[in-house]
Design a protein around this motif. Structure first.
Motif, PDB file in Angstrom:
ATOM      1  N   UNK A  16      10.747   5.074  -8.941  1.00 14.79           N
ATOM      2  CA  UNK A  16      11.227   6.734  -9.894  1.00 14.79           C
ATOM      3  C   UNK A  16      11.670   7.864  -8.692  1.00 14.79           C
ATOM      4  N   UNK A  17      10.926   7.732  -7.850  1.00 18.88           N
ATOM      5  CA  UNK A  17      11.389   8.647  -6.400  1.00 18.88           C
ATOM      6  C   UNK A  17      12.126   8.498  -5.507  1.00 18.88           C
ATOM      7  N   UNK A  18      11.694   7.114  -5.813  1.00 15.27           N
ATOM      8  CA  UNK A  18      12.684   6.535  -4.957  1.00 15.27           C
ATOM      9  C   UNK A  18      14.347   6.426  -5.443  1.00 15.27           C
ATOM     10  N   UNK A  57      13.714   3.600 -13.569  1.00 16.42           N
ATOM     11  CA  UNK A  57      14.724   1.930 -13.437  1.00 16.42           C
ATOM     12  C   UNK A  57      14.727   1.714 -15.234  1.00 16.42           C
ATOM     13  N   UNK A  58      15.840   1.058 -15.673  1.00 14.70           N
ATOM     14  CA  UNK A  58      16.367   0.438 -16.954  1.00 14.70           C
ATOM     15  C   UNK A  58      15.304  -0.063 -17.234  1.00 14.70           C
ATOM     16  N   UNK A  59      15.299  -1.090 -16.327  1.00 18.74           N
ATOM     17  CA  UNK A  59      13.889  -2.048 -16.820  1.00 18.74           C
ATOM     18  C   UNK A  59      13.573  -2.461 -15.714  1.00 18.74           C
ATOM     19  N   UNK A 116       0.593  -0.899   0.421  1.00 17.35           N
ATOM     20  CA  UNK A 116      -0.113   0.087  -0.603  1.00 17.35           C
ATOM     21  C   UNK A 116       0.678   1.284   0.092  1.00 17.35           C
ATOM     22  N   UNK A 117       1.948   0.803   0.230  1.00 14.78           N
ATOM     23  CA  UNK A 117       2.954   2.649   0.129  1.00 14.78           C
ATOM     24  C   UNK A 117       3.157   2.552  -0.696  1.00 14.78           C
ATOM     25  N   UNK A 118       3.834   0.674  -1.905  1.00 14.37           N
ATOM     26  CA  UNK A 118       3.703   1.851  -3.203  1.00 14.37           C
ATOM     27  C   UNK A 118       3.464   1.579  -4.192  1.00 14.37           C
ATOM     28  N   UNK A 177      15.961  -3.851 -13.000  1.00 13.06           N
ATOM     29  CA  UNK A 177      15.944  -2.916 -11.874  1.00 13.06           C
ATOM     30  C   UNK A 177      14.762  -2.433 -11.009  1.00 13.06           C
ATOM     31  N   UNK A 178      13.709  -2.444 -12.086  1.00 13.36           N
ATOM     32  CA  UNK A 178      13.091  -2.209 -11.180  1.00 13.36           C
ATOM     33  C   UNK A 178      12.508  -2.810  -9.965  1.00 13.36           C
ATOM     34  N   UNK A 179      12.353  -4.378 -10.626  1.00 13.67           N
ATOM     35  CA  UNK A 179      11.962  -5.566  -9.498  1.00 13.67           C
ATOM     36  C   UNK A 179      13.085  -5.351  -8.135  1.00 13.67           C
ATOM     37  N   UNK A 180      14.472  -5.634  -8.622  1.00 15.69           N
ATOM     38  CA  UNK A 180      15.401  -5.505  -7.602  1.00 15.69           C
ATOM     39  C   UNK A 180      14.917  -4.703  -6.949  1.00 15.69           C
ATOM     40  N   UNK A 181      14.681  -3.450  -7.484  1.00 15.78           N
ATOM     41  CA  UNK A 181      14.574  -2.446  -6.031  1.00 15.78           C
ATOM     42  C   UNK A 181      13.480  -2.433  -5.113  1.00 15.78           C
TER      43      UNK A 181
END
Length: 254
Positions: free
Chosen positions: A228-230, A235-237, A175-177, A240-244
């Protein structure tokens, strides 16, 4: 068929799938006691499915074999798993009595992790949780993302049977995400109400997870905006989005 989660330890589930006569599959018995108790109520285990080597998923197998020496034990090929009677790999069919499951290799949480898909069910161990996913103890983010993508491609009505009761805790992070996700809000409220009544929040369905689980939604606009805010950039792809997202969850406190 009756699909039933047997509580074990603090928050594990041992899954059983049984016919009316009690004939049953047992999935990830981290301890034997809940299965032995169910057997006193008529459960008749004929096979065990193991998703990965962690003790809270395999620790009860030896005692169950003492009670039922003819049990078939299906497990991924991993020397850390003892007592397997048959090792399985991607695409293998597990056929026991009336049941047929297909094996999916889903590394990430561990390198040898597998899932069993069949009968409208996926037993996915600690890879996919309701509103979350497992930690990366051995695999890479790319491996875990590929595994989650593989699970996400199953039919939407598939019942998701994971190894832990983490839904309420996962919902706080989710819910934060993605605070604007109404499906997530509904699922969070439903899960909290179920736990307050002492009920399991599982199984969910894959459709539920696709609508509300941020780890399956890393490309959704609001999830990407949060990342993106974080990160201070896009994210490149998807990897990377999942990893972050996974790193964020690892350090998250509600």
């Amino acid at each position: 068929m009756q699909l039933r989660p047997l509580p074990a330890f603090a928050d594990n589930y041992i899954w059983t799938l049984a016919y009316d006569d009690g004939t049953a599959l047992v999935v990830d018995p981290g301890e034997a006691a809940p299965v032995l108790e169910a057997a006193r109520g008529g459960l008749k285990p004929v096979a065990v499915l193991l998703t990965h080597h962690h003790p809270d998923h395999v620790g009860g197998v030896e005692e169950l074999l003492q009670a039922w020496p003819e049990l078939a034990v299906f497990a991924p090929e991993d020397t850390r798993i003892r007592h397997a009677t048959k090792t399985v790999r991607e695409g293998d069919a597990v056929v026991v009595g009336p049941w047929r499951f297909r094996v999916l290799e889903i590394p990430g949480h561990t390198l040898s992790h597998v899932a069993f898909h069949g009968e409208g069910i996926v037993f996915c161990g600690d890879t996919l949780f309701s509103l979350g996913c497992g930690r990366l103890f051995e695999g890479s983010p790319a491996q875990m993302w590929a595994s989650l993508t593989k699970l996400a491609a199953l039919p939407p009505q598939t019942r998701v049977c994971c190894g832990h009761e983490y839904t309420v805790n996962n919902s706080r992070f989710a819910c934060v995400v993605e605070p604007g996700n109404l499906a997530l809000r509904r699922r969070s409220e439903e899960a909290l109400a179920m736990r307050e009544r002492g009920l399991p929040t599982l199984p969910s369905t894959l459709a539920d997870e696709l609508a509300a689980n941020p780890f399956l939604r890393v490309d959704a606009p609001e999830v990407r905006q949060s990342l993106r805010t974080r990160l201070g950039r896009d994210p490149a792809d998807s990897v990377e989005a999942f990893a972050e997202l996974r790193r964020w969850k690892d350090g998250f406190t509600s």
